[in-house]
Design a protein around this motif. Sequence first.
Motif, PDB file in Angstrom:
ATOM      1  N   MET A 150       8.173 -23.765 -10.863  1.00  0.00           N
ATOM      2  CA  MET A 150       8.403 -22.906  -9.703  1.00  0.00           C
ATOM      3  C   MET A 150       7.405 -21.760  -9.749  1.00  0.00           C
ATOM      4  O   MET A 150       6.988 -21.330 -10.830  1.00  0.00           O
ATOM      5  CB  MET A 150       9.834 -22.355  -9.700  1.00  0.00           C
ATOM      6  N   ALA A 151       7.033 -21.250  -8.588  1.00  0.00           N
ATOM      7  CA  ALA A 151       6.110 -20.116  -8.532  1.00  0.00           C
ATOM      8  C   ALA A 151       6.392 -19.292  -7.284  1.00  0.00           C
ATOM      9  O   ALA A 151       6.824 -19.827  -6.251  1.00  0.00           O
ATOM     10  CB  ALA A 151       4.654 -20.595  -8.531  1.00  0.00           C
ATOM     11  N   ARG A 152       6.134 -18.005  -7.388  1.00  0.00           N
ATOM     12  CA  ARG A 152       6.265 -17.114  -6.236  1.00  0.00           C
ATOM     13  C   ARG A 152       4.952 -17.122  -5.457  1.00  0.00           C
ATOM     14  O   ARG A 152       3.881 -16.989  -6.045  1.00  0.00           O
ATOM     15  CB  ARG A 152       6.597 -15.693  -6.687  1.00  0.00           C
ATOM     16  N   LYS A 153       5.058 -17.270  -4.149  1.00  0.00           N
ATOM     17  CA  LYS A 153       3.867 -17.383  -3.311  1.00  0.00           C
ATOM     18  C   LYS A 153       3.880 -16.304  -2.238  1.00  0.00           C
ATOM     19  O   LYS A 153       4.926 -16.011  -1.637  1.00  0.00           O
ATOM     20  CB  LYS A 153       3.813 -18.771  -2.652  1.00  0.00           C
ATOM     21  N   VAL A 154       2.721 -15.709  -1.997  1.00  0.00           N
ATOM     22  CA  VAL A 154       2.544 -14.753  -0.904  1.00  0.00           C
ATOM     23  C   VAL A 154       2.081 -15.538   0.312  1.00  0.00           C
ATOM     24  O   VAL A 154       1.082 -16.256   0.250  1.00  0.00           O
ATOM     25  CB  VAL A 154       1.513 -13.666  -1.271  1.00  0.00           C
ATOM     26  N   VAL A 155       2.814 -15.416   1.416  1.00  0.00           N
ATOM     27  CA  VAL A 155       2.521 -16.225   2.596  1.00  0.00           C
ATOM     28  C   VAL A 155       2.331 -15.355   3.830  1.00  0.00           C
ATOM     29  O   VAL A 155       2.972 -14.318   3.993  1.00  0.00           O
ATOM     30  CB  VAL A 155       3.642 -17.260   2.873  1.00  0.00           C
ATOM     31  N   GLY A 156       1.431 -15.811   4.726  1.00  0.00           N
ATOM     32  CA  GLY A 156       1.285 -15.228   6.042  1.00  0.00           C
ATOM     33  C   GLY A 156       0.816 -13.789   6.049  1.00  0.00           C
ATOM     34  O   GLY A 156       0.110 -13.322   5.155  1.00  0.00           O
ATOM     35  N   VAL A 157       1.226 -13.088   7.105  1.00  0.00           N
ATOM     36  CA  VAL A 157       0.938 -11.665   7.269  1.00  0.00           C
ATOM     37  C   VAL A 157       2.253 -10.909   7.391  1.00  0.00           C
ATOM     38  O   VAL A 157       2.601 -10.093   6.545  1.00  0.00           O
ATOM     39  CB  VAL A 157       0.056 -11.410   8.511  1.00  0.00           C
ATOM     40  N   GLY A 158       3.018 -11.221   8.425  1.00  0.00           N
ATOM     41  CA  GLY A 158       4.287 -10.535   8.618  1.00  0.00           C
ATOM     42  C   GLY A 158       5.309 -10.843   7.541  1.00  0.00           C
ATOM     43  O   GLY A 158       6.217 -10.050   7.296  1.00  0.00           O
ATOM     44  N   SER A 159       5.173 -11.986   6.865  1.00  0.00           N
ATOM     45  CA  SER A 159       6.157 -12.396   5.860  1.00  0.00           C
ATOM     46  C   SER A 159       5.871 -11.879   4.468  1.00  0.00           C
ATOM     47  O   SER A 159       6.692 -12.049   3.564  1.00  0.00           O
ATOM     48  CB  SER A 159       6.234 -13.933   5.810  1.00  0.00           C
ATOM     49  N   VAL A 160       4.710 -11.274   4.258  1.00  0.00           N
ATOM     50  CA  VAL A 160       4.348 -10.825   2.922  1.00  0.00           C
ATOM     51  C   VAL A 160       5.391  -9.839   2.409  1.00  0.00           C
ATOM     52  O   VAL A 160       5.764  -8.888   3.097  1.00  0.00           O
ATOM     53  CB  VAL A 160       2.951 -10.172   2.916  1.00  0.00           C
ATOM     54  N   GLY A 161       5.848 -10.070   1.199  1.00  0.00           N
ATOM     55  CA  GLY A 161       6.854  -9.202   0.594  1.00  0.00           C
ATOM     56  C   GLY A 161       8.235  -9.826   0.568  1.00  0.00           C
ATOM     57  O   GLY A 161       9.074  -9.430  -0.247  1.00  0.00           O
ATOM     58  N   THR A 162       8.493 -10.779   1.470  1.00  0.00           N
ATOM     59  CA  THR A 162       9.737 -11.520   1.365  1.00  0.00           C
ATOM     60  C   THR A 162       9.630 -12.475   0.187  1.00  0.00           C
ATOM     61  O   THR A 162       8.536 -12.846  -0.244  1.00  0.00           O
ATOM     62  CB  THR A 162      10.036 -12.319   2.648  1.00  0.00           C
ATOM     63  N   ARG A 163      10.758 -12.886  -0.335  1.00  0.00           N
ATOM     64  CA  ARG A 163      10.760 -13.775  -1.498  1.00  0.00           C
ATOM     65  C   ARG A 163      10.466 -15.202  -1.036  1.00  0.00           C
ATOM     66  O   ARG A 163      11.230 -15.765  -0.266  1.00  0.00           O
ATOM     67  CB  ARG A 163      12.107 -13.679  -2.210  1.00  0.00           C
ATOM     68  N   CYS A 164       9.378 -15.731  -1.525  1.00  0.00           N
ATOM     69  CA  CYS A 164       8.973 -17.072  -1.148  1.00  0.00           C
ATOM     70  C   CYS A 164       8.583 -17.816  -2.415  1.00  0.00           C
ATOM     71  O   CYS A 164       7.757 -17.337  -3.201  1.00  0.00           O
ATOM     72  CB  CYS A 164       7.795 -17.036  -0.166  1.00  0.00           C
ATOM     73  N   TRP A 165       9.166 -19.001  -2.593  1.00  0.00           N
ATOM     74  CA  TRP A 165       8.977 -19.759  -3.819  1.00  0.00           C
ATOM     75  C   TRP A 165       8.456 -21.159  -3.514  1.00  0.00           C
ATOM     76  O   TRP A 165       8.871 -21.789  -2.549  1.00  0.00           O
ATOM     77  CB  TRP A 165      10.291 -19.866  -4.595  1.00  0.00           C
ATOM     78  N   ILE A 166       7.551 -21.625  -4.356  1.00  0.00           N
ATOM     79  CA  ILE A 166       7.097 -23.007  -4.319  1.00  0.00           C
ATOM     80  C   ILE A 166       7.821 -23.754  -5.424  1.00  0.00           C
ATOM     81  O   ILE A 166       7.824 -23.319  -6.590  1.00  0.00           O
ATOM     82  CB  ILE A 166       5.571 -23.097  -4.541  1.00  0.00           C
ATOM     83  N   LEU A 167       8.423 -24.880  -5.086  1.00  0.00           N
ATOM     84  CA  LEU A 167       9.145 -25.690  -6.062  1.00  0.00           C
ATOM     85  C   LEU A 167       8.392 -27.009  -6.228  1.00  0.00           C
ATOM     86  O   LEU A 167       8.240 -27.772  -5.262  1.00  0.00           O
ATOM     87  CB  LEU A 167      10.582 -25.972  -5.600  1.00  0.00           C
ATOM     88  N   LEU A 168       7.883 -27.250  -7.420  1.00  0.00           N
ATOM     89  CA  LEU A 168       7.171 -28.487  -7.725  1.00  0.00           C
ATOM     90  C   LEU A 168       8.166 -29.496  -8.286  1.00  0.00           C
ATOM     91  O   LEU A 168       8.800 -29.249  -9.316  1.00  0.00           O
ATOM     92  CB  LEU A 168       6.049 -28.221  -8.737  1.00  0.00           C
TER      93      LEU A 168
END
Length: 469
Positions: A291-309
């Motif tokens: 699992m890893a935390r990913k920074v996504v988009g522009v407006g969504s930056v800072g929300t918790r977003c995770w990539i699950l392999l």
Amino acid sequence: MVVPVAFTASLSPAERAAYGREARKRASRSCHGWFEPDQQRPDPVEVIERQSASRLPELVPIRYGRMLESPFRFYRGAASIMAADLGPVPGTGLSVQLCGDAHLLNFRLLASPERHLVFDINDFDETMAGPFEWDVKRLAASIAIAGRANGFSARKQNEAVRACVRAYRRRMRRFAGMSTLDIWYAQDDADRMRELLASSMDKRARRRTADATAKARTRTHLQAFEKLTRVTAEGRRITPDPPLLTPLSSLLAESSGGDEEKELRTVLDGYARTLSSERRHLLRHYRLVDMARKVVGVGSVGTRCWILLMLGRDDGDPLLLQAKEAQESVLAPHTNGSHYDNQGRRVVAGQRLIQTTSDIFLGWTHVTGLDGVGRDFYVRQLRDWKGIARPETMDPGLLRLFGQLCGACLARAHARSGDPVAVAAYLGGSDRFDRALAGFAQAYADQNERDFEALGAAVRSGRVTAESL
């Protein structure tokens, strides 16, 4: 007041059309042609800061840095500001399920479960029921802002905006004469895109669209798998690229406990229960390996977003899921609110309602962390045949054509969730609404530039911190 579609479902087509025309008394078509900031308009930087308060503080400066790259990038991150601007404006009351953030880059090529390439809306973080014109205005303003960034004249910008709104209006009028099931089955696939472009003499536009379609088919989960992972002594793992992509193991090494890992495994367990039985069965064929935390988009930056392999049979059988935190829609304070007790479920329900065909792994969950804070998430595949537009490379003709595609696509989404007869009757057969939206788009593009400068001034004064990566 926003009236639910169920209100008109029991009326005859003639009565529904009369109801739509009656809405012109609440908000004339020409009244949409201007924008003046409300005297009580909140400070735009304060609006953004309030939204950032619930986000990961170490990532918020990245959000501001991305927003300061250009007025268009700022606009992508400023949905909350525009929602506050649209809320007090007289509305039609003709309700649809809104995308909530219908700017140009939230329309793209996607893969259907049947492996067809379709053109559709992609982002639903802000989806809510609300007056149809809010989405149209956000889309129209994004076209004007993109045109300004490319140095187009005001006339060329207005032509692109009017083409977009005209496509929306005309397709809504076609939907008004169709059966309910025919509307539901309608989709914008690659063939329809070719038909639209065939009417254009712009061979360059047709060639670029063909290239984009071909490229989208290469943007598979396998491509993402090769790009985002590597082979290690422990097996296949996500490749670190901090702070934009940070494996969970690195985050745990920096902290004193395993709270994040427990929270994420709970995310996966709860999410599986929201899938249909056959898709739960499919998910069981995969095991979670990283699992890893990913920074996504522009407006969504800072929300918790995770990539699950996840891996199935072996390393050549991957599944990449994205679990993204869902917070309250920026539209909620300006509408009747959401009746969902889970913001992830709100996103998923809205997506299924207005998107032609959704990811088979789309689901949601709720997690209460060891810190006692409850958070909602929605889950979907990370990438599957996505083709993303590049407005900065478009000439005026291509921007106009892309605007038409977006406008027609938005009409289809709204016709599925709202009353196309009432909306079409409100819009009418003339270009009055088209011309009004061109005026609004220019006025709001001006406001967006002022807000962009306000954020820049806040960074220069030290009020907020921005980080460029």
